[in-house]
Design a protein around this motif. Structure first.
Motif, PDB file in Angstrom:
ATOM      1  N   VAL A  31       0.856  -1.194   0.000  1.00  0.00           N
ATOM      2  CA  VAL A  31       0.000   0.000   0.000  1.00  0.00           C
ATOM      3  C   VAL A  31       0.889   1.241   0.000  1.00  0.00           C
ATOM      4  O   VAL A  31       1.785   1.373   0.833  1.00  0.00           O
ATOM      5  CB  VAL A  31      -0.921   0.018   1.238  1.00  0.00           C
ATOM      6  N   TYR A  32       0.640   2.125  -0.932  1.00  0.00           N
ATOM      7  CA  TYR A  32       1.495   3.298  -1.101  1.00  0.00           C
ATOM      8  C   TYR A  32       0.766   4.572  -0.654  1.00  0.00           C
ATOM      9  O   TYR A  32      -0.445   4.710  -0.842  1.00  0.00           O
ATOM     10  CB  TYR A  32       1.913   3.441  -2.571  1.00  0.00           C
ATOM     11  N   TYR A  33       1.550   5.467  -0.060  1.00  0.00           N
ATOM     12  CA  TYR A  33       1.053   6.781   0.362  1.00  0.00           C
ATOM     13  C   TYR A  33       1.971   7.826  -0.248  1.00  0.00           C
ATOM     14  O   TYR A  33       3.104   7.526  -0.611  1.00  0.00           O
ATOM     15  CB  TYR A  33       1.107   6.916   1.883  1.00  0.00           C
ATOM     16  N   LEU A  34       1.516   9.060  -0.328  1.00  0.00           N
ATOM     17  CA  LEU A  34       2.393  10.099  -0.882  1.00  0.00           C
ATOM     18  C   LEU A  34       2.418  11.333   0.010  1.00  0.00           C
ATOM     19  O   LEU A  34       1.387  11.984   0.219  1.00  0.00           O
ATOM     20  CB  LEU A  34       1.929  10.494  -2.288  1.00  0.00           C
ATOM     21  N   ARG A  35       3.590  11.606   0.537  1.00  0.00           N
ATOM     22  CA  ARG A  35       3.821  12.863   1.247  1.00  0.00           C
ATOM     23  C   ARG A  35       5.231  13.382   0.968  1.00  0.00           C
ATOM     24  O   ARG A  35       5.423  14.553   0.698  1.00  0.00           O
ATOM     25  CB  ARG A  35       3.619  12.684   2.759  1.00  0.00           C
ATOM     26  N   ASN A  49      10.725  10.305  -0.889  1.00  0.00           N
ATOM     27  CA  ASN A  49      10.990   8.863  -0.925  1.00  0.00           C
ATOM     28  C   ASN A  49       9.736   8.097  -1.330  1.00  0.00           C
ATOM     29  O   ASN A  49       9.803   7.129  -2.090  1.00  0.00           O
ATOM     30  CB  ASN A  49      11.483   8.372   0.436  1.00  0.00           C
ATOM     31  N   GLU A  50       8.594   8.536  -0.806  1.00  0.00           N
ATOM     32  CA  GLU A  50       7.341   7.864  -1.181  1.00  0.00           C
ATOM     33  C   GLU A  50       7.024   8.082  -2.658  1.00  0.00           C
ATOM     34  O   GLU A  50       6.508   7.189  -3.330  1.00  0.00           O
ATOM     35  CB  GLU A  50       6.197   8.364  -0.292  1.00  0.00           C
ATOM     36  N   SER A  51       7.352   9.270  -3.155  1.00  0.00           N
ATOM     37  CA  SER A  51       7.111   9.541  -4.569  1.00  0.00           C
ATOM     38  C   SER A  51       8.017   8.663  -5.439  1.00  0.00           C
ATOM     39  O   SER A  51       7.582   8.153  -6.484  1.00  0.00           O
ATOM     40  CB  SER A  51       7.348  11.027  -4.865  1.00  0.00           C
TER      41      SER A  51
END
Lengths: 413, 106
Positions: A128-132, A135-137
């Motif tokens: 599951v991916y999140y974006l803030r 590194n997450e991008s």
């Protein structure tokens, strides 16, 4: 670097507010020792590209730093990277990370927000991916290279911007949203519908009024049963369901917190010599005569600038009109002022080509506005709407609703 | 283009641009922004250096133009990008006014 360090001024958090606060402090105060402490491995950077041009490989990391390394060196601003502050003692004026003890005379808290997370049954949290952050991008970008079918949970700005980018990269995208409209309650339904239609026209499946019924692991991803009776197969799940202020380390401290760190109009918190700025601050807004908390690009910048001045003793009242944007495909959506507290609205323009704006009206004055247009179509009128709300100018419906009337004439009245 | 190749091109009449406003001027595939401010008439490239948006929908305040898309600000006289999100300056052009007609040198 030593493990025990003292600075005159410490900025906790390494985002947009921090970069602008530090730079502003140096403009006013050349001699105080000054450091930014960040848990990231990067210099402060712009976040808008993370969901758009960076995912689309149009820009690289070094293109969207606020300032390069030389800027901080020349201004004698230390940036302590990869430092996770785990404890704070306001009495001793002490911040502790795993390896360092850092004392300060004045502290600016600019820790921003963190994403709300979602537990999904039968789904490995690594999938599951999140974006803030960057590194997450990067993780999303790498996974997007391999994935074909993307499920985005949450039809807010972040989810929709990623949907737009993933769609432009040729992926199959499904967006699910619990509510009956995209982008929350404050965006008028007519505007939200234009955005929804744009996504659908480009091939994104938008599921409104929809929740997840069940999830099943299959060989190369997941099978998701939705409440609208559809079955979605995906090999990537991205969650964008909002954010909350990053305040965990203050929970047992005397710092006053209520939906973020409470401050006055001068960035001052309940503790002397401790200031807060940006997304994490629930600040008193003199125009609205109450506390508000904002999560937006321009606010992070200008609240940081104001904090920098207030820390150096230049009393600066922060009373900017809220403003934010979202870009999806060739559409530019903008919000200004207060979009949740109005008696009526006046509409201007008929569609995205002409530019469509809802002015939110209270006591015959504009209090906020939401607009949508191709490119920069509605930017000028949204900006002027913000100015008119600040000046509390009385408006006339016929004038406001006519796309050919120039709003700046009202400012000169 | 060398300076010898430059020429003065007529843009329009001075009364076509309100004070503290701008118009868009297209010429040979390029877009220019022509401004009318307190100190006179000025010209820059007409597309924002940040996200390729026409500045014609922007807002003029004193001697600055603010892009309508992300509120990036440029100095009208020098083209200087005044801070994030814009970081690349706008190109500027010489302007002259003769008998109420505006010309730019391109």
């Amino acid at each position: 670097m030593e493990n025990n360090i003292n600075y005159n001024i410490v900025i906790l958090g390494g985002g947009q507010a921090a970069a602008h606060a530090a730079t502003t402090i140096r403009q006013e105060d050349e001699s105080s020792s000054l450091a930014i402490i960040t848990n990231e491995n990067y210099l402060p950077y712009e976040r808008p590209p993370l969901s758009k041009s960076f995912l689309l490989n149009k820009v690289k990391e070094s293109d969207f730093l606020f300032y390069n390394e030389d800027h901080y060196k020349n201004l004698n601003i230390d940036i302590l990277k990869n430092e996770e502050v785990i404890n704070i003692d306001f009495e001793k004026k002490l911040l502790e990370s795993k390896n360092k003890k850092i004392t300060y005379t004045k502290l600016l808290i600019a820790t921003g927000c963190k994403n709300r997370s979602l537990d999904l049954e039968n789904v490995n949290s690594d999938d599951v991916y999140y974006l803030r952050d960057i590194n997450e991008s990067i993780q999303i970008k790498n996974k997007l290279d391999l994935a074909k079918n993307i499920l985005i949970i949450g039809g807010g700005f972040i989810g929709l911007e990623i949907a737009s980018s993933a769609n432009q990269l040729g992926k199959n995208v499904d967006v699910i949203e619990l509510a009956d409209s995209l982008m929350g309650r404050i965006v008028p339904k007519e505007i939200a519908t234009i955005v929804k239609n744009k996504h659908q026209k480009n091939g994104v499946n938008v599921h409104l009024n929809t929740k997840i019924i069940s999830t099943t692991k299959i060989d190369d991803g997941y099978e998701i049963n939705l409440s609208d009776n559809s079955l979605v197969k995906c090999d990537m799940i991205i969650v964008g369901i909002g954010a909350m202020p990053n305040i965990d380390i203050f929970k047992d401290s005397p710092l006053k917190i209520d939906n973020g760190i409470l401050t006055d109009q001068n960035n001052k918190t309940s503790i002397e010599n401790v200031f807060a700025a940006g997304d994490v601050a629930n600040f008193f807004h003199p125009l609205y005569e109450e506390n508000i908390r904002l999560e937006s690009w321009k606010h992070a910048q200008n609240h940081g600038v104001a904090a920098g001045k207030n820390i150096t003793g230049i009393k600066t009242e922060y009373k900017e009109i809220p403003w934010m944007w979202s870009d999806q495909y060739d559409l530019n959506l903008q919000l200004t002022g207060r979009c949740d507290q109005y008696d009526s609205f006046i509409k201007r323009g008929k569609d995205e080509n002409e530019g469509i704006i809802y002015f939110f009206i209270k006591n015959n004055k504009i209090v906020g506005a939401c607009g949508l247009g191709i490119g920069g179509k509605i930017g000028k009128d949204i900006r002027l709407a913000g100015m008119l709300s600040e000046k509390k100018v009385e408006i006339e419906e016929d004038f406001l609703s006519d796309p050919s009337s120039k709003l700046n004439k009202l400012l000169k009245k | 283009m060398s300076s010898e190749n430059k020429q003065w091109i007529e843009v329009g009449n001075t009364d076509q641009i309100d004070m503290e406003d701008l118009i868009r001027f297209d010429h040979e595939g390029k877009t220019y922004a022509i401004y009318h401010i307190e100190d006179g008439f000025y010209a820059t490239d007409g597309i924002c250096t940040h996200e390729a948006v026409h500045l014609e929908e922007g807002i003029v305040m004193d001697d600055e133009i603010e892009c309508p898309m992300h509120q990036g600000i440029f100095n009208i006289k020098t083209g200087k990008a005044m801070g994030p999100p814009v970081c690349i300056d706008l190109k500027t052009y010489q302007v002259k006014v003769e008998e109420n007609k505006i010309y730019i040198e391109i």
